[in-house]
Scaffold this motif. Structure first.
Motif, PDB file in Angstrom:
ATOM      1  N   ALA A 134       0.828  -1.206   0.000  1.00 55.95           N
ATOM      2  CA  ALA A 134       0.000   0.000   0.000  1.00 55.95           C
ATOM      3  C   ALA A 134       0.862   1.256   0.000  1.00 55.95           C
ATOM      4  CB  ALA A 134      -0.924  -0.009   1.215  1.00 55.95           C
ATOM      5  N   ARG A 135       1.932   1.248   0.790  1.00 55.37           N
ATOM      6  CA  ARG A 135       2.810   2.409   0.865  1.00 55.37           C
ATOM      7  C   ARG A 135       3.521   2.634  -0.465  1.00 55.37           C
ATOM      8  NH1 ARG A 135       7.117   1.552   5.159  1.00 55.37           N
ATOM      9  NH2 ARG A 135       5.236   1.306   6.439  1.00 55.37           N
ATOM     10  N   PHE A 136       4.076   1.557  -1.042  1.00 57.64           N
ATOM     11  CA  PHE A 136       4.799   1.686  -2.316  1.00 57.64           C
ATOM     12  C   PHE A 136       3.858   2.078  -3.452  1.00 57.64           C
ATOM     13  CE2 PHE A 136       8.612  -1.280  -1.218  1.00 57.64           C
ATOM     14  CZ  PHE A 136       9.038  -0.323  -0.297  1.00 57.64           C
ATOM     15  N   THR A 137       2.629   1.548  -3.436  1.00 61.37           N
ATOM     16  CA  THR A 137       1.664   1.879  -4.487  1.00 61.37           C
ATOM     17  C   THR A 137       1.318   3.357  -4.460  1.00 61.37           C
ATOM     18  OG1 THR A 137       0.728  -0.350  -4.372  1.00 61.37           O
ATOM     19  CG2 THR A 137      -0.611   1.341  -5.430  1.00 61.37           C
ATOM     20  N   LEU A 138       1.115   3.901  -3.262  1.00 61.39           N
ATOM     21  CA  LEU A 138       0.818   5.327  -3.141  1.00 61.39           C
ATOM     22  C   LEU A 138       2.011   6.181  -3.571  1.00 61.39           C
ATOM     23  CD1 LEU A 138      -1.114   5.353   0.255  1.00 61.39           C
ATOM     24  CD2 LEU A 138      -2.069   5.786  -2.009  1.00 61.39           C
ATOM     25  N   ASP A 139       3.223   5.748  -3.201  1.00 62.93           N
ATOM     26  CA  ASP A 139       4.418   6.513  -3.578  1.00 62.93           C
ATOM     27  C   ASP A 139       4.645   6.514  -5.081  1.00 62.93           C
ATOM     28  OD1 ASP A 139       4.848   7.047  -0.927  1.00 62.93           O
ATOM     29  OD2 ASP A 139       6.355   5.479  -0.638  1.00 62.93           O
ATOM     30  N   ALA A 140       4.240   5.422  -5.754  1.00 62.21           N
ATOM     31  CA  ALA A 140       4.494   5.297  -7.200  1.00 62.21           C
ATOM     32  C   ALA A 140       3.419   5.957  -8.052  1.00 62.21           C
ATOM     33  CB  ALA A 140       4.604   3.816  -7.587  1.00 62.21           C
ATOM     34  N   MET A 141       2.335   6.412  -7.451  1.00 60.84           N
ATOM     35  CA  MET A 141       1.230   6.972  -8.240  1.00 60.84           C
ATOM     36  C   MET A 141       1.631   8.167  -9.096  1.00 60.84           C
ATOM     37  SD  MET A 141      -2.255   6.721  -5.964  1.00 60.84           S
ATOM     38  CE  MET A 141      -3.167   7.639  -7.206  1.00 60.84           C
ATOM     39  N   PRO A 142       2.358   9.161  -8.546  1.00 61.26           N
ATOM     40  CA  PRO A 142       2.724  10.310  -9.410  1.00 61.26           C
ATOM     41  C   PRO A 142       3.547   9.909 -10.626  1.00 61.26           C
ATOM     42  CG  PRO A 142       3.076  10.830  -7.081  1.00 61.26           C
ATOM     43  CD  PRO A 142       2.796   9.361  -7.146  1.00 61.26           C
ATOM     44  N   GLY A 143       4.507   8.998 -10.449  1.00 59.80           N
ATOM     45  CA  GLY A 143       5.326   8.547 -11.579  1.00 59.80           C
ATOM     46  C   GLY A 143       4.498   7.838 -12.629  1.00 59.80           C
ATOM     47  N   LYS A 144       3.567   6.995 -12.188  1.00 58.02           N
ATOM     48  CA  LYS A 144       2.709   6.289 -13.144  1.00 58.02           C
ATOM     49  C   LYS A 144       1.812   7.265 -13.897  1.00 58.02           C
ATOM     50  CE  LYS A 144       2.542   1.913 -10.583  1.00 58.02           C
ATOM     51  NZ  LYS A 144       1.676   0.949  -9.859  1.00 58.02           N
ATOM     52  N   GLN A 145       1.290   8.281 -13.195  1.00 58.36           N
ATOM     53  CA  GLN A 145       0.459   9.286 -13.853  1.00 58.36           C
ATOM     54  C   GLN A 145       1.250  10.054 -14.908  1.00 58.36           C
ATOM     55  OE1 GLN A 145      -2.657   9.672 -13.543  1.00 58.36           O
ATOM     56  NE2 GLN A 145      -3.384   9.144 -11.513  1.00 58.36           N
ATOM     57  N   MET A 146       2.501  10.391 -14.596  1.00 57.01           N
ATOM     58  CA  MET A 146       3.338  11.105 -15.565  1.00 57.01           C
ATOM     59  C   MET A 146       3.635  10.234 -16.775  1.00 57.01           C
ATOM     60  SD  MET A 146       5.997  13.031 -12.963  1.00 57.01           S
ATOM     61  CE  MET A 146       6.987  13.661 -14.312  1.00 57.01           C
ATOM     62  N   ALA A 147       3.835   8.935 -16.558  1.00 51.14           N
ATOM     63  CA  ALA A 147       4.094   8.024 -17.680  1.00 51.14           C
ATOM     64  C   ALA A 147       2.875   7.944 -18.596  1.00 51.14           C
ATOM     65  CB  ALA A 147       4.454   6.643 -17.150  1.00 51.14           C
ATOM     66  N   ILE A 148       1.685   7.917 -18.004  1.00 49.85           N
ATOM     67  CA  ILE A 148       0.464   7.883 -18.808  1.00 49.85           C
ATOM     68  C   ILE A 148       0.328   9.173 -19.613  1.00 49.85           C
ATOM     69  CG2 ILE A 148      -2.053   7.851 -18.676  1.00 49.85           C
ATOM     70  CD1 ILE A 148      -1.774   6.053 -16.222  1.00 49.85           C
ATOM     71  N   ASP A 149       0.574  10.321 -18.973  1.00 48.52           N
ATOM     72  CA  ASP A 149       0.483  11.606 -19.683  1.00 48.52           C
ATOM     73  C   ASP A 149       1.489  11.677 -20.828  1.00 48.52           C
ATOM     74  OD1 ASP A 149      -1.468  12.349 -17.917  1.00 48.52           O
ATOM     75  OD2 ASP A 149      -0.128  13.456 -16.589  1.00 48.52           O
ATOM     76  N   ALA A 150       2.685  11.119 -20.613  1.00 43.58           N
ATOM     77  CA  ALA A 150       3.703  11.128 -21.672  1.00 43.58           C
ATOM     78  C   ALA A 150       3.274  10.254 -22.843  1.00 43.58           C
ATOM     79  CB  ALA A 150       5.038  10.640 -21.109  1.00 43.58           C
ATOM     80  N   ASP A 151       2.732   9.071 -22.564  1.00 43.36           N
ATOM     81  CA  ASP A 151       2.253   8.191 -23.631  1.00 43.36           C
ATOM     82  C   ASP A 151       1.101   8.825 -24.393  1.00 43.36           C
ATOM     83  OD1 ASP A 151       4.134   6.342 -22.933  1.00 43.36           O
ATOM     84  OD2 ASP A 151       2.777   5.020 -21.837  1.00 43.36           O
ATOM     85  N   LEU A 152       0.216   9.519 -23.659  1.00 43.60           N
ATOM     86  CA  LEU A 152      -0.923  10.163 -24.311  1.00 43.60           C
ATOM     87  C   LEU A 152      -0.473  11.301 -25.217  1.00 43.60           C
ATOM     88  CD1 LEU A 152      -3.987  10.505 -24.598  1.00 43.60           C
ATOM     89  CD2 LEU A 152      -3.944  11.961 -22.566  1.00 43.60           C
ATOM     90  N   SER A 153       0.430  12.141 -24.731  1.00 43.16           N
ATOM     91  CA  SER A 153       0.885  13.282 -25.532  1.00 43.16           C
ATOM     92  C   SER A 153       1.688  12.843 -26.752  1.00 43.16           C
ATOM     93  CB  SER A 153       1.728  14.221 -24.660  1.00 43.16           C
ATOM     94  OG  SER A 153       2.849  13.537 -24.129  1.00 43.16           O
TER      95      SER A 153
END
Length: 684
Positions: A134-153
């Motif tokens: 749970a702790r690692f998943t929450l910490d990794a959320m911003p990085g995963k969101q940025m990766a999605i935004d990069a793939d979308l753009s």
């Protein structure tokens, strides 16, 4: 019935709470214990077969429900044990007798070991894993969101895919956060099992000796069986649920179900099985070891390891052979064409082909980040929806003989269009109402021939302010290709396309297809008819109406041109919708004298009818038409000429030679709901 099923979980939870309060008979309690065991097994097996934790996202809530269910059964069984002299049903008695085997001390020891294993080993480990995950998943959320935004753009994923990925990330964080708290239920359940067992035993002894008047040995025998049986009946499902909890929080690095993963990963390491078998053989030589069991298991491990090693060796050998074939030097051109079968590749023609100069390769090459293929796929889908025809694949080639910024569009191997694109610029089109001028390289837009300019990227915003229509280089390329395909779609309609269109209609109206094709119209003539419609921009997606019209007139009319006219009249709603605007259609009409001239100029031969007009008179007609078109070009984009039904087809063929962009319609092809407005007239 459906409403009851949809609310079954809510009703079940209410029933569980009522079971805590309402005394249950022994028969009903036995049924509940069996349901509890079955439900626990189902949950455990489910956690083994899922590929990722989110496939069983209801597990935290399910963990609470099953824990509450077990506790309610414990309370109900405690009530029966204490009030019914230890008789709490057949399930509890069977578990108690089977485990105790006549010895209460052994039964209690087994029960305590099971509880401690669940509490200290399984539950404690699952709790820790859930907390860290749970702790690692929450910490990794911003990085995963940025990766999605990069793939979308960058165009690698669509907006819908990005939305789905963001939702999965949020759900994953919520799930592991819930699991971190839900493991406390399992921990508390283990503690309560020990407490309830102690209460059952102590309370049973007190009640049996004080109220029942039995001896200590009799009370001990009676209530030890009931107490241990009750504890085991609750702890076996609890152990299964606890194992399922650990299973689901450890599915982090899984690619498939647990069974598939274990089998695949053990198969990839056959030497571990062989070495383990050898170790067992060495252990079997120690005096006192049971040689039969040790050597049997050793033989099985060595045999399985050897078989897996051989199968992996064969698989690697095949892979190496395939790699060697791929890495073999390509034969020279002379060697390659010594095989006569390879020469046939030289005469294959692609329906649509585009050749580009080397500067345009980044626009069309997917490996370089180009999205040309995706744009073509979008156009293919749009064209199929609009026109009812599927555009064939576009073959891309780089051509070193072209200018770096040049491209060529070919249909069936022949060039039909070409253009030039400046990759680092934008194309600014002049719509005719500019408020200012932007410096740029003068050019002509390749698809529609509109005067335009190539402007630098830093002037894009200024051009839009001045009223220019600004287009990126890739859109220019795709627009030109799509317009060429629209104009030449009738040439791209193949016999294979006709078969697929007919087969598609057969799925919904098989009797109509069997009646018309090929008994009334052959596939070849149907191809000609559909090609005639596409040549003039008429959609062919209403195949049912097209075949019904052929069925009505096809037996008496064999001329495909005449059949096409009947079909156009049947598609009047489609034609009207395509060419009308705001409830009216603006046209140029033909005078009665012109129509009589055309009718009198129709000649016939053995195969078809054709138009024969004096060249000087024809030139005069065309000149007057172009003059009328120039008068109204500011009012309409595409000139429409309205004629009588009999004249329409012949006049259209006449215009094809001089003004192919004009649309020729007949009065019978216009719906009555639309007002016809004549802006000009052609007369002799």
């Amino acid at each position: 019935m459906k409403k009851i099923f949809n609310n079954s979980i809510s009703l079940f939870i209410i029933a569980v709470i009522l079971m805590i309060i309402i005394p249950l008979p022994a028969f009903f309690l036995d049924m509940m214990f069996i349901i509890n065991i079955a439900l626990s097994v189902v949950i455990l097996i489910t956690t083994m077969y899922i590929k990722e934790a989110l496939e069983f996202s209801v597990f935290p809530s399910l963990l609470l429900i099953t824990t509450l269910f077990r506790l309610s059964l414990n309370i109900s069984s405690t009530r029966l044990i204490l009030s019914n002299e230890g008789n709490a049903g057949a399930v509890i008695a069977t578990f108690g007798n089977f485990v105790l085997q006549g010895n209460a001390v052994i039964g209690f020891i087994v029960f305590i070991i099971i509880v401690l294993v669940q509490f200290i080993v399984i539950t404690k480990g699952a709790e820790r894993i859930a907390e860290v995950t749970a702790r690692f998943t929450l910490d990794a959320m911003p990085g995963k969101q940025m990766a999605i935004d990069a793939d979308l753009s960058s165009g690698l994923i669509s907006e819908e895919q990005a939305r789905l990925r963001r939702s999965n990330i949020q759900r994953e964080a919520d799930f592991y956060g819930a699991m971190d708290g839900a493991t406390k239920f399992v921990k508390g359940d283990s503690i309560m099992s020990i407490v309830i067992t102690a209460i059952n035993f102590i309370g049973g002894v007190i009640i049996g000796m004080v109220q029942g008047g039995s001896t200590f040995s009799e009370v001990l025998q009676t209530f030890s069986i009931a107490t241990v049986g009750d504890g085991l009946v609750s702890q076996v499902p609890a152990l299964l649920i606890s194992t399922a909890t650990s299973m689901i929080v450890t599915r982090a690095a899984s690619e498939s179900s647990l069974n598939v993963d274990l089998t695949k990963q053990f198969r990839s390491q056959p030497m571990s099985l062989i070495i383990s078998g050898i170790v067992l053989v060495i252990m079997g030589m120690i005096p006192g070891f049971p040689k039969l069991q040790v050597f049997t298991l050793a033989f099985i491990l060595i045999f399985l390891g050897y078989k897996l090693y051989r199968s992996n060796e064969i698989y690697e050998m095949k892979n190496n052979e395939a790699e060697e074939k791929e890495n073999e030097p390509a034969p020279t051109e002379d060697e390659y064409f010594r095989n006569i079968d390879n020469i046939y590749e030289l005469i294959q023609i692609d329906p649509v082909e585009m050749e580009v100069g080397y500067s345009l390769i980044p626009l069309v090459d997917e490996s370089s980040g180009g999205s040309f293929i995706d744009r073509v796929v979008m156009f293919r889908r749009q064209f199929a929806t609009e026109m009812g025809m599927v555009v064939p694949s576009v073959r891309l080639r780089d051509n070193g003989y072209l200018n770096p910024n040049e491209y060529i569009i070919k249909l069936k191997g022949e060039e039909v269009a070409k253009g030039e694109i400046l990759v680092d610029y934008y194309l600014a089109l002049d719509p005719g109402n500019l408020t200012g001028e932007v410096d740029g390289i003068e050019t002509i837009e390749p698809a529609y021939g509109i005067p335009s300019k190539w402007i630098a990227k830093d002037k894009k915003e200024l051009a839009e302010i001045y009223g220019y229509t600004v287009i990126d280089p890739l859109s220019v390329l795709v627009t030109h290709l799509s317009e060429v395909i629209r104009v030449h779609s009738h040439e791209l309609l193949s016999r294979q396309d006709i078969n697929q269109l007919v087969d598609n209609l057969k799925k919904t109206n098989e009797p109509l297809v069997e009646e018309v094709v090929p008994s009334i119209v052959s596939y070849g003539n149907l191809q000609k008819i559909l090609g005639n419609l596409l040549r003039e921009g008429i959609p062919i997606k209403d195949m049912e109406t097209i075949l019904e019209t052929i069925s009505d007139y096809g037996n008496s009319v064999k001329d495909t041109e005449v059949l096409t006219e009947y079909i156009r009249q049947a598609l009047k709603r489609t034609i009207t919708h395509k060419w009308s605007e705001g409830g009216q259609i603006k046209v140029i009409t033909l005078s009665t004298d012109v129509e009589k001239l055309i009718i009198n100029s129709i000649n016939k031969n053995d195969k078809a009818n054709y138009l024969s007009i004096d060249p000087e008179l024809m030139q005069k007609l065309v000149g007057q038409l172009i003059e009328e078109i120039n008068k109204i070009k500011n009012d309409i984009n595409i000139p429409i000429i309205m004629t009588s039904p009999f004249v329409r087809g012949y006049f259209r063929k006449l215009l094809d030679q001089f003004y192919p962009k004009a649309v020729v319609l007949s009065f019978n092809e216009i719906d009555n709901s639309v007002q016809i407005q004549a802006l000009g007239n052609i007369s002799i």
